[in-house]
Design an enzyme around this catalytic site. Structure first.
Site, PDB file in Angstrom:
ATOM      1  CG  ASP A 226      -2.923   0.623   5.951  1.00  0.00           C
ATOM      2  OD1 ASP A 226      -2.555  -0.564   5.878  1.00  0.00           O
ATOM      3  OD2 ASP A 226      -3.021   1.374   4.961  1.00  0.00           O
ATOM      4  CG  HIS A 231       4.740   1.401   6.585  1.00  0.00           C
ATOM      5  ND1 HIS A 231       5.256   0.147   6.724  1.00  0.00           N
ATOM      6  CD2 HIS A 231       3.662   1.267   5.769  1.00  0.00           C
ATOM      7  CE1 HIS A 231       4.515  -0.712   6.035  1.00  0.00           C
ATOM      8  NE2 HIS A 231       3.537  -0.059   5.449  1.00  0.00           N
TER       9      HIS A 231
HETATM   10  C1  BG6 Z   1       0.970  -0.681   3.034  1.00  0.00           C
HETATM   11  C2  BG6 Z   1      -0.415  -0.182   3.346  1.00  0.00           C
HETATM   12  O1  BG6 Z   1       1.541  -1.293   4.148  1.00  0.00           O
HETATM   13  O2  BG6 Z   1       1.785   0.410   2.632  1.00  0.00           O
HETATM   14  C3  BG6 Z   1      -1.010   0.555   2.168  1.00  0.00           C
HETATM   15  O3  BG6 Z   1      -1.253  -1.269   3.706  1.00  0.00           O
HETATM   16  C4  BG6 Z   1      -0.070   1.640   1.700  1.00  0.00           C
HETATM   17  O4  BG6 Z   1      -2.272   1.110   2.492  1.00  0.00           O
HETATM   18  C5  BG6 Z   1       1.334   1.074   1.478  1.00  0.00           C
HETATM   19  O5  BG6 Z   1      -0.578   2.195   0.494  1.00  0.00           O
HETATM   20  C6  BG6 Z   1       2.313   2.173   1.137  1.00  0.00           C
HETATM   21  O6  BG6 Z   1       3.528   1.638   0.739  1.00  0.00           O
HETATM   22  P1  BG6 Z   1       4.456   2.429  -0.286  1.00  0.00           P
HETATM   23  O7  BG6 Z   1       5.704   1.614  -0.349  1.00  0.00           O
HETATM   24  O8  BG6 Z   1       3.704   2.466  -1.585  1.00  0.00           O
HETATM   25  O9  BG6 Z   1       4.655   3.792   0.273  1.00  0.00           O
END
Ligand code: BG6
Length: 466
Positions: A226, A231
């Site tokens: 995920d 990220h």
């Molecule tokens: C998403 C995930 O890609 O990124 C989520 O699927 C996660 O599970 C989210 O909560 C987090 O993004 P941010 O920008 O809120 O840190």
């Protein structure tokens, strides 16, 4: 060579959740800054007319806490059209072609389940809509290396790589982009940004909320796929890459990909999985699920710069706080003159990049403790980006704006996506135990052993570990 701007924006999945939560508020903000000058065409299964799409967009903007200015909204929705249709039917694409009129360079944004990417792209091609187009897709890009390669190969049969924009919204975040400016826009840090001075790097992506209403999606995915594969790996690349030859998309991407290629296969012993108490009761989660809602791992990068410097990553749902922080911890000074008697203060400098909502940078340094003797105390030099630099665009605002102008810098390339999957390939199949942890904690204690030799995990600023 300057890219040509798109002349229409087509949203597949225009009546969906992502469109409501992210796309329309972001497009509105672009329109407010006069950066959205093309008509929007929405496509979806919903039994809607154009007026319904406009109303949906208006509500979405309002729900995001934005006051809707009539003039801006009129500008944003000028020429807006809605095309109802089934993505598997050629008729939908004929209707879409008619709705596009004379447009030559559409931007197709596929806000739809990944299982439909190929179908839609191939149908666009059959309808003669692909030449001159750009296509934006959303993660997940596959579920392992082989499936990511298969997806890329299939899409790249009808698209050229430079037509394909893969969104990783972390790259749209200002403080994430700042990692590049911080490193390569200053002379101060790069000389010490290596194994001689850096002891370890830690990245924590903590979320205080659980999986909420995404039980069935999340249960099939888990923390590693995920957010780590995408990220967090992108953040590692920005922290670890070599200086690029120039700031062009090509040069930046080249250096980022090399980081993934230099990662040593991750030893399953350096991978810890966790699951929060109560996860199994979430709707959509399978009974007895072993899905990890938390994971922690150690990455080693085999390069001249990073040999012997571990990169520790951890992420989890239902943790003590919501905070994303990357910490570069430097080695201590060669001699410790200033420890107070009986109190050894870790005399290490830590550079902390706050990548979440309280974006900014902190540098932990030692200063003299006031009073008798000559003892040191840690203080933090801190900059808060919103105070110092003002308001930032939303990630999707930045990324959609870039896709419309044809700037691929902040998008994930084919090689980056495959590189990140290859890096975690060794731990994908390892389902090991998912250690239970209490909601509101910082994850299972089993993860502590990963960083034990480095003084433990560094808690993000303001997070108290229970
Ligand atoms: C998403 C995930 O890609 O990124 C989520 O699927 C996660 O599970 C989210 O909560 C987090 O993004 P941010 O920008 O809120 O840190």
């Amino acid at each position: 060579m300057r890219a040509e701007k798109s002349d229409v924006l087509v949203l597949f999945g225009a009546s969906g959740d992502l469109a409501r939560k992210m796309t329309f508020p972001s497009l509105y903000r672009l329109a407010r800054r006069k950066l959205l000058n093309v008509p929007i065409v929405g496509v979806s299964f919903s039994d809607w007319k154009t007026a319904d799409l406009k109303e949906y967009a208006r509500r979405a903007i309002r729900d995001a806490g934005i006051r809707v200015d009539a003039k801006v909204f009129a500008r944003m929705t000028r020429g807006m059209k809605f095309v109802k249709g089934d993505y598997s039917k050629p008729g939908t694409f004929r209707d879409l072609k008619a709705a596009l009129g004379k447009a030559k360079r559409p931007l197709f944004y596929l806000e739809i389940p990944p299982s439909l990417f190929e179908m839609v792209t191939y149908n666009l091609q059959k309808a003669g809509l692909i030449e001159g187009a750009r296509v934006v897709i959303e993660k997940p890009f596959g579920h392992d290396l082989a499936s990511a390669q298969a997806l890329n190969a299939s899409l790249l049969k009808v698209l050229r790589e430079e037509q394909l924009y893969r969104i990783d919204h972390y790259l749209g975040k200002e403080p994430v982009q700042d990692l590049l400016v911080w490193r390569f826009g200053n002379t101060l840090f790069e000389p010490v940004w290596n194994r001689r001075y850096v002891s370890n790097v830690q990245i924590t992506m903590a979320e205080a909320f659980g999986v909420e209403d995404r039980g069935s999606f999340y249960d099939a995915v888990g923390a590693l796929k995920d957010v780590v594969q995408n990220h967090m790996m992108q953040v590692v690349a920005l922290l670890a890459m070599e200086p690029p030859t120039s700031a062009s998309a090509h040069c930046l991407h080249e250096e980022q990909v090399k980081v993934f290629a230099s990662m040593r296969p991750i030893d399953p012993k350096n991978f810890v999985r966790g699951q929060y108490d109560g996860y199994q009761k979430v709707e959509g989660v399978k009974k007895g699920s072993r899905t990890a809602t938390y994971c922690a791992l150690r990455i080693d990068i085999d390069s001249w710069r990073w040999e012997g410097v571990p990169f520790f990553l951890r992420t989890g749902k239902a943790l003590a706080a919501t905070a994303t922080e990357a910490v570069v911890e430097f080695r201590g000074p060669p001699k410790r003159f200033f420890d107070a008697p009986g109190v050894a203060i870790p005399q290490t400098n830590r550079l902390r990049f706050r990548l979440g909502s309280n974006a900014g940078v902190g540098l932990d340094v030692q200063a003299k403790r006031p009073g008798e003797g000559m003892h040191s105390e840690a203080v933090t030099l801190n900059v808060d980006f919103s105070q110092a630099l003002g308001d930032s665009p939303l990630p999707y605002e930045r990324l959609l704006g870039d896709a419309l102008t044809g700037d691929p810098t902040l998008f994930a390339t084919e090689r980056a996506v495959e590189g990140t999957w290859a890096a975690i390939d060794g731990i994908l199949g390892d389902t090991g135990p998912a250690h239970r942890y209490a909601k509101g904690s910082m994850g299972p204690k089993e993860a502590d052993r990963l960083t034990a030799a480095y003084g433990g995990w560094t808690a993000p600023l303001g997070v108290t570990v229970k």
